[in-house]
Write an enzyme that holds these catalytic residues in place. Structure first.
Site, PDB file in Angstrom:
ATOM      1  N   CYS A 270     -78.409  17.308  15.381  1.00 54.02           N
ATOM      2  CA  CYS A 270     -77.804  18.408  14.640  1.00 54.02           C
ATOM      3  C   CYS A 270     -76.614  18.976  15.424  1.00 54.02           C
ATOM      4  O   CYS A 270     -76.515  18.776  16.633  1.00 54.02           O
ATOM      5  CB  CYS A 270     -78.859  19.487  14.460  1.00 54.02           C
ATOM      6  SG  CYS A 270     -78.315  20.913  13.538  1.00 54.02           S
TER       7      CYS A 270
ATOM      8  N   THR B 125     -76.450  21.951  16.186  1.00 53.26           N
ATOM      9  CA  THR B 125     -77.123  22.820  17.161  1.00 53.26           C
ATOM     10  C   THR B 125     -77.429  22.043  18.449  1.00 53.26           C
ATOM     11  O   THR B 125     -77.236  22.552  19.552  1.00 53.26           O
ATOM     12  CB  THR B 125     -78.438  23.354  16.555  1.00 53.26           C
ATOM     13  OG1 THR B 125     -78.117  24.058  15.365  1.00 53.26           O
ATOM     14  CG2 THR B 125     -79.170  24.267  17.502  1.00 53.26           C
TER      15      THR B 125
ATOM     16  N   HIS C 281     -74.395  21.749  20.521  1.00 55.85           N
ATOM     17  CA  HIS C 281     -74.145  22.962  21.317  1.00 55.85           C
ATOM     18  C   HIS C 281     -75.010  22.956  22.575  1.00 55.85           C
ATOM     19  O   HIS C 281     -74.565  23.339  23.658  1.00 55.85           O
ATOM     20  CB  HIS C 281     -74.461  24.228  20.499  1.00 55.85           C
ATOM     21  CG  HIS C 281     -73.498  24.477  19.382  1.00 55.85           C
ATOM     22  ND1 HIS C 281     -72.167  24.742  19.587  1.00 55.85           N
ATOM     23  CD2 HIS C 281     -73.676  24.504  18.044  1.00 55.85           C
ATOM     24  CE1 HIS C 281     -71.565  24.922  18.427  1.00 55.85           C
ATOM     25  NE2 HIS C 281     -72.462  24.777  17.469  1.00 55.85           N
TER      26      HIS C 281
ATOM     27  N   HIS D  89     -84.879  19.286  16.303  1.00 57.85           N
ATOM     28  CA  HIS D  89     -85.676  20.004  15.298  1.00 57.85           C
ATOM     29  C   HIS D  89     -85.706  19.313  13.937  1.00 57.85           C
ATOM     30  O   HIS D  89     -86.351  19.796  13.029  1.00 57.85           O
ATOM     31  CB  HIS D  89     -85.164  21.444  15.150  1.00 57.85           C
ATOM     32  CG  HIS D  89     -83.707  21.505  14.801  1.00 57.85           C
ATOM     33  ND1 HIS D  89     -82.720  21.543  15.738  1.00 57.85           N
ATOM     34  CD2 HIS D  89     -83.088  21.491  13.608  1.00 57.85           C
ATOM     35  CE1 HIS D  89     -81.541  21.564  15.152  1.00 57.85           C
ATOM     36  NE2 HIS D  89     -81.727  21.525  13.853  1.00 57.85           N
ATOM     37  N   GLU D  90     -84.978  18.184  13.788  1.00 59.66           N
ATOM     38  CA  GLU D  90     -84.961  17.485  12.495  1.00 59.66           C
ATOM     39  C   GLU D  90     -85.708  16.162  12.678  1.00 59.66           C
ATOM     40  O   GLU D  90     -85.299  15.340  13.498  1.00 59.66           O
ATOM     41  CB  GLU D  90     -83.520  17.161  12.086  1.00 59.66           C
ATOM     42  CG  GLU D  90     -82.591  18.350  12.118  1.00 59.66           C
ATOM     43  CD  GLU D  90     -81.127  17.955  11.916  1.00 59.66           C
ATOM     44  OE1 GLU D  90     -80.811  16.753  11.802  1.00 59.66           O
ATOM     45  OE2 GLU D  90     -80.294  18.867  11.860  1.00 59.66           O
TER      46      GLU D  90
ATOM     47  N   ASP E  85     -60.613  20.387   4.670  1.00 58.80           N
ATOM     48  CA  ASP E  85     -61.025  20.003   6.025  1.00 58.80           C
ATOM     49  C   ASP E  85     -59.763  19.628   6.797  1.00 58.80           C
ATOM     50  O   ASP E  85     -58.647  19.764   6.269  1.00 58.80           O
ATOM     51  CB  ASP E  85     -62.028  18.833   5.997  1.00 58.80           C
ATOM     52  CG  ASP E  85     -62.902  18.777   7.249  1.00 58.80           C
ATOM     53  OD1 ASP E  85     -64.025  19.311   7.215  1.00 58.80           O
ATOM     54  OD2 ASP E  85     -62.445  18.209   8.267  1.00 58.80           O
TER      55      ASP E  85
ATOM     56  N   ARG F  31     -63.211  12.328   6.463  1.00 53.79           N
ATOM     57  CA  ARG F  31     -64.243  13.145   5.801  1.00 53.79           C
ATOM     58  C   ARG F  31     -63.774  13.622   4.431  1.00 53.79           C
ATOM     59  O   ARG F  31     -64.573  13.728   3.502  1.00 53.79           O
ATOM     60  CB  ARG F  31     -64.638  14.311   6.697  1.00 53.79           C
ATOM     61  CG  ARG F  31     -65.380  13.765   7.904  1.00 53.79           C
ATOM     62  CD  ARG F  31     -65.781  14.828   8.883  1.00 53.79           C
ATOM     63  NE  ARG F  31     -66.251  14.141  10.083  1.00 53.79           N
ATOM     64  CZ  ARG F  31     -67.282  14.528  10.826  1.00 53.79           C
ATOM     65  NH1 ARG F  31     -67.946  15.611  10.509  1.00 53.79           N
ATOM     66  NH2 ARG F  31     -67.652  13.835  11.870  1.00 53.79           N
TER      67      ARG F  31
ATOM     68  N   ILE G 113     -70.810  29.140  10.913  1.00 50.23           N
ATOM     69  CA  ILE G 113     -70.987  30.234  11.882  1.00 50.23           C
ATOM     70  C   ILE G 113     -69.750  30.358  12.774  1.00 50.23           C
ATOM     71  O   ILE G 113     -69.475  29.467  13.583  1.00 50.23           O
ATOM     72  CB  ILE G 113     -72.236  29.979  12.753  1.00 50.23           C
ATOM     73  CG1 ILE G 113     -73.471  29.863  11.856  1.00 50.23           C
ATOM     74  CG2 ILE G 113     -72.420  31.101  13.766  1.00 50.23           C
ATOM     75  CD1 ILE G 113     -74.668  29.273  12.549  1.00 50.23           C
TER      76      ILE G 113
ATOM     77  N   ILE H 214     -76.184  32.919   4.391  1.00 46.29           N
ATOM     78  CA  ILE H 214     -77.251  31.922   4.224  1.00 46.29           C
ATOM     79  C   ILE H 214     -77.756  31.499   5.590  1.00 46.29           C
ATOM     80  O   ILE H 214     -76.972  31.127   6.453  1.00 46.29           O
ATOM     81  CB  ILE H 214     -76.738  30.669   3.477  1.00 46.29           C
ATOM     82  CG1 ILE H 214     -76.039  31.038   2.166  1.00 46.29           C
ATOM     83  CG2 ILE H 214     -77.881  29.680   3.257  1.00 46.29           C
ATOM     84  CD1 ILE H 214     -76.933  31.607   1.100  1.00 46.29           C
TER      85      ILE H 214
ATOM     86  N   GLY I 209     -80.915  29.115   7.334  1.00 47.04           N
ATOM     87  CA  GLY I 209     -82.102  28.261   7.215  1.00 47.04           C
ATOM     88  C   GLY I 209     -82.376  27.802   5.786  1.00 47.04           C
ATOM     89  O   GLY I 209     -81.466  27.593   4.990  1.00 47.04           O
TER      90      GLY I 209
HETATM   91 ZN    ZN Z   1     -80.344  21.002  12.319  1.00 45.15          ZN
END
Ligand code: ZN
Length: 362
Positions: free
Chosen positions: A58, A60, A63, A83-84, A215, A220, A284, A307, A309
């Site tokens: 992810c 995240t 980071h 986490h995925e 973008d 992409r 974010i 938004i 989660g």
């Molecule tokens: Zn994620």
């Protein structure tokens, strides 16, 4: 209401080794380390232990890999990241009543004890007492991960593993698009990274009438067109695109789906939103920035939705319905599947922009 009848026996843990391979944040600095002998977590009475087969990298995790200011302020050194995921249940806590050994599952990574106001009023995704898998407690870049029974999501048999591994970010896209209520409406997606691209295919499947995207990456933008965008604007070429969007719509799109977190993209997105339109914001910004609230929101009568989660578990049911409809195009978004030993290559592909969604095979 489910009642829990504790089983007489303790947890079922036959055939599980004492240690496992896991990607660990081993120091307060960049990169991760693959540890060969991390202790396998022990499930509590209401937890399940899952043998991870596939896990998604992810933004995240990037980071955390790069150890930016956010990661340094939030991530405990020594944590197992990720986490995925999707995997199979290999052990059940003594009070687990709903799941069986061998069942293929994913899980919601936002974990709440369920005792606070939001958790008790249908908004567990923004609960005060929430902890996040792979951020606040050990995650899924490992051979085994432990999660509460309440967070388990059984994966439909027709959903392939590489897609089941990325239900977490797909759920972000589904949550954002569903809150924006895009059916028969014009939509602008600002920022087509992983979740922005997912939002394009979700918006198309959910009945958006025309989808515009912005973008800075031509590859992409081209992919967004293949997924259903009618116009894809490279914002490095100036802001004339805002005029085009306004003239092609009722003086702006009905719905803004903001996925970049970039201050310029957010302001431009609001400029391209029609008066009375809805903005759903998931991207974010890295820090506070100046924003024209007067013209972009107040005088415009814009409806603004933050938004975070996925709704538990409304978003998950919507996501499954969309997947089973066969209308989501995700195969081009998941660009690479690599063995977990090649994790450094995976992060490199992400950083270079060569890869979009990377799935690790554990
Ligand atoms: Zn994620």
């Amino acid at each position: 209401m489910t009642t829990f009848a504790p089983r007489a026996s303790t947890s079922v843990t036959v055939g599980i080794p004492g240690t496992m391979r896991a990607l660990v944040k081993h120091h307060a600095g960049p990169e991760l380390r693959l540890d060969a002998a991390r202790p396998v977590p022990t499930p509590g009475p209401r937890d399940v232990l899952i043998r991870v087969t596939h896990a998604g990298i992810c933004g995240t995790d990037r980071h955390i890999w790069e150890w930016d200011a956010w990661a340094a302020s939030r991530i405990p050194v020594g944590i197992v990241t990720g986490h995925e995921f999707v995997g199979k249940i290999v052990a059940l806590g003594s009070a687990v009543s709903r799941y069986q050994l061998g069942q293929r599952v994913s899980a919601e990574g936002h974990i709440s004890p369920g005792t606070g106001y939001n958790a008790r009023t249908g908004a567990a995704h923004i609960a005060d007492d929430m902890v996040i898998l792979g951020v606040d407690r050990d995650g899924c870049f490992a051979e085994y991960v432990c999660v509460p029974e309440e967070n388990v999501w059984p994966v439909h048999e027709t959903i392939p593993d590489h897609i089941a591994a990325v239900l977490d970010p797909l759920g972000n896209a589904v949550h954002t698009v569903m809150e924006a209520n895009v059916s028969a409406k014009t939509v602008l997606v600002t920022g087509v990274g992983i979740i922005g691209l997912m939002a394009v295919t979700v918006a198309k499947a959910a009945g958006a009438s025309r989808i515009f995207v912005t973008d800075v990456d031509p590859r992409r933008l081209a992919l967004a067109r293949r997924l259903g965008a009618v116009e894809a604007y490279d914002v490095r070429q100036g802001s004339d695109w805002i005029k085009h969007v306004r003239s092609a719509t009722h003086n702006g799109v009905d719905c803004l789906i903001e996925m970049s977190g970039h201050p310029g993209a957010i302001s431009d997105g609001f400029s391209a939103l029609r008066p009375g339109g809805t903005a759903a914001l998931l991207g974010i910004p890295s820090k506070p920035f100046a924003f024209d609230l007067t013209n972009h929101v107040i005088f415009k009568g814009a409806k603004v939705l933050g938004i975070n989660g996925r709704k538990m578990f409304e978003t998950w049911y919507q996501m499954e319905a969309l997947l089973l409809s066969g209308r989501l195009q995700l195969d081009e978004i998941i660009t690479h599947q690599l063995p977990i030993a090649d994790f450094a290559k995976g992060f490199g592909l992400m950083q270079s922009g060569e890869g979009i969604k990377i799935v690790l095979k554990v």
